[in-house]
Design an enzyme around this catalytic site. Structure first.
Site, mmCIF file in Angstrom:
data_model
loop_
_atom_site.group_PDB
_atom_site.id
_atom_site.type_symbol
_atom_site.label_atom_id
_atom_site.label_comp_id
_atom_site.label_asym_id
_atom_site.label_seq_id
_atom_site.Cartn_x
_atom_site.Cartn_y
_atom_site.Cartn_z
ATOM 1 N N SER A 302 -2.706 10.286 -31.442
ATOM 2 C CA SER A 302 -2.016 11.421 -32.045
ATOM 3 C C SER A 302 -0.918 11.991 -31.150
ATOM 4 O O SER A 302 0.056 11.318 -30.860
ATOM 5 C CB SER A 302 -3.046 12.485 -32.443
ATOM 6 N N ASP A 313 10.827 5.160 -26.138
ATOM 7 C CA ASP A 313 12.078 4.955 -26.870
ATOM 8 C C ASP A 313 13.291 5.399 -26.067
ATOM 9 O O ASP A 313 14.357 4.773 -26.121
ATOM 10 C CB ASP A 313 12.044 5.708 -28.201
ATOM 11 N N LYS A 327 -3.059 6.775 -34.356
ATOM 12 C CA LYS A 327 -3.128 7.877 -35.323
ATOM 13 C C LYS A 327 -1.747 8.520 -35.415
ATOM 14 O O LYS A 327 -1.366 9.320 -34.576
ATOM 15 C CB LYS A 327 -4.171 8.919 -34.914
#
Length: 444
Positions: A302, A313, A327
């Protein structure tokens, strides 16, 4: 036929807007002005009314209307996904307590899998962690009660309890032959969200156990203290998100913002207008641009996946460890009447590059599995300095300007590294990578 059953049968003839906007005890006169049904599955509504009535008449024990309707609500939500729940007043209160960092129980973050309760992660310094429970463990019994088919909410309720009381868990673990039992003593769980320390003279460590309301602020404070301890010469940081089950979305955003100065952090997409959000970085940089290695594993879920995915990224951190949990959904707390609430999955989140982590997880840039190293016995070594008549060099006057090394300090440093390699191999590898990155970078 009970009054509620009559209402349910009648409701099957109402239009969608009227059904959604009225309660089961609304005056039946409203139904007379309702339009023809506009899309509701009337046959299923009639079946629901019939089942309700059959239970009322034929079930072995008498069940009141309130209990049946609450069970129906829980059933609706449990059929959606493992993270949507109906929260009674006590459940709602416990959820609020857990996001503030204190609650009672075992210290387990759990989910459901094939009708059993699956351990997502044991929280640090809790009865679950001290008992040696691991991510991916399956709980098949609570005391003598099988959990097969039990709702996740019911299982959590059974594991909660008064501090000092015991509960027996029957566990199935991959690689272990047959189920085994573990007895845990419930305790008041106080979660310290952020911990920090120096790994070495110039390298820091921050561990986030769970994302709570003030986690972002605590990470910034930890960064400041680490810079101070390193004498403003902090060369790198290990951010440990292993076995972090997630938590508050805004806290994850603030943690990412502590390491980047521009660009998108995360965005969410859902059906509601207010579920489509975008979070971007500010120009503040409490990390001062130091190299970062993030440790993740199968218990990283999560909000902790938001952090690792965003910094991956942006190429701001090297992700090391094993595949994360996966998740990638956002739960919104929707308050209801009588201090009840819905915890409802309302959106999916995406990393800056548009990746969805849902059921996929974050893949590490460098895979390092947990390991235990056994040092080899060192054989007698003879070096030039051991030979009779070897040449001595005055290190203080050497051409590179270096001083004579402190052999005692070197031995202490080597011993510390060996201890880390044996106790936490993944952390040892992360520290080694940071030191390698520093060697290749010009000194600032």
């Amino acid at each position: 036929m009970s009054a509620i059953s009559m209402h349910l049968t009648r409701l099957a003839r109402l239009s969608a807007p009227v059904i959604l906007g009225m309660s089961l005890t609304a005056p039946l006169a409203l139904a007379e002005t309702a339009k023809e049904p506009a899309g509701l599955p009337l046959e299923e509504l009639r079946t629901f009314g019939e089942v309700f009535e059959r239970i009322k008449r034929a079930y072995v024990h008498e069940v009141d209307d309130k209990e049946l309707l609450e069970n129906a609500i829980r059933g609706m939500l449990s059929g959606l996904d493992p993270h949507s729940n109906y929260l009674k007043p006590e459940d709602f209160e416990e959820l609020q307590e857990s996001t503030q960092g204190e609650f009672g129980g075992l210290g387990l973050e759990v989910g459901s899998e094939n009708g059993f309760i699956k351990v997502v992660t044991p929280l640090d310094d809790t009865p679950a962690a001290q008992a040696g429970l691991k991510p991916q463990d399956l709980i098949i019994k609570l005391d003598d009660t099988p959990v097969k088919g039990m709702s996740l909410q019911k299982a959590v309720e059974m594991m909660r309890g008064k501090p000092g009381t015991d509960i027996r868990l029957t566990i199935v673990r991959d690689g272990v032959e047959g189920p085994f039992e573990v007895t845990l003593t419930r305790d008041l769980i106080r979660i310290t969200s952020v911990k920090h320390r120096m790994l070495d003279e110039h390298y820091g460590y921050i561990r986030i156990t769970q994302f709570q309301v003030h986690t972002g602020e605590e990470v910034e404070k930890s960064l400041l203290k680490l810079h101070e301890k390193a004498g403003s010469k902090l060369r790198g940081l290990v951010l440990d998100l292993r076995n972090n089950p997630g938590g508050v979305l805004q806290a994850a955003v603030e943690v990412v913002d502590a390491f980047i100065t521009e660009g998108l952090i995360v965005y969410t997409e859902g059906r509601l207008n207010n579920s489509e959000l975008r979070f971007s970085a500010t120009d503040r940089d409490p990390s001062l641009g130091i190299p970062v290695v993030i440790l993740i594993n199968e218990g990283t879920a999560s909000a902790s996946e938001i952090v690792s995915g965003a910094l991956q990224d942006h190429r701001r951190a090297v992700i090391m460890g094993t595949q994360s949990f996966g998740k990638g959904s956002v739960q919104t707390i929707l308050p209801l009447a009588s201090e009840r609430a819905l915890k409802l999955t309302t959106a999916l989140y995406f990393t800056p590059s548009g990746r969805s982590i849902q059921a996929q997880g974050v893949s590490p840039d460098i895979e390092v599995r947990p390991a235990r190293l056994t040092p080899l016995e060192t054989k007698l070594q003879v070096t030039e300095a051991d030979l009779d008549g070897h040449l001595e060099v005055d290190q203080k006057n050497s051409t590179d300007g270096t001083a004579t090394p402190d052999k005692k300090q070197d031995k202490r440093s080597v011993s510390k590294k060996e201890d880390l390699a044996q106790t936490d191999y993944q952390l040892f590898e992360a520290l080694s990578l940071l030191k390698g990155l520093h060697i290749l970078q010009p000194e600032k």
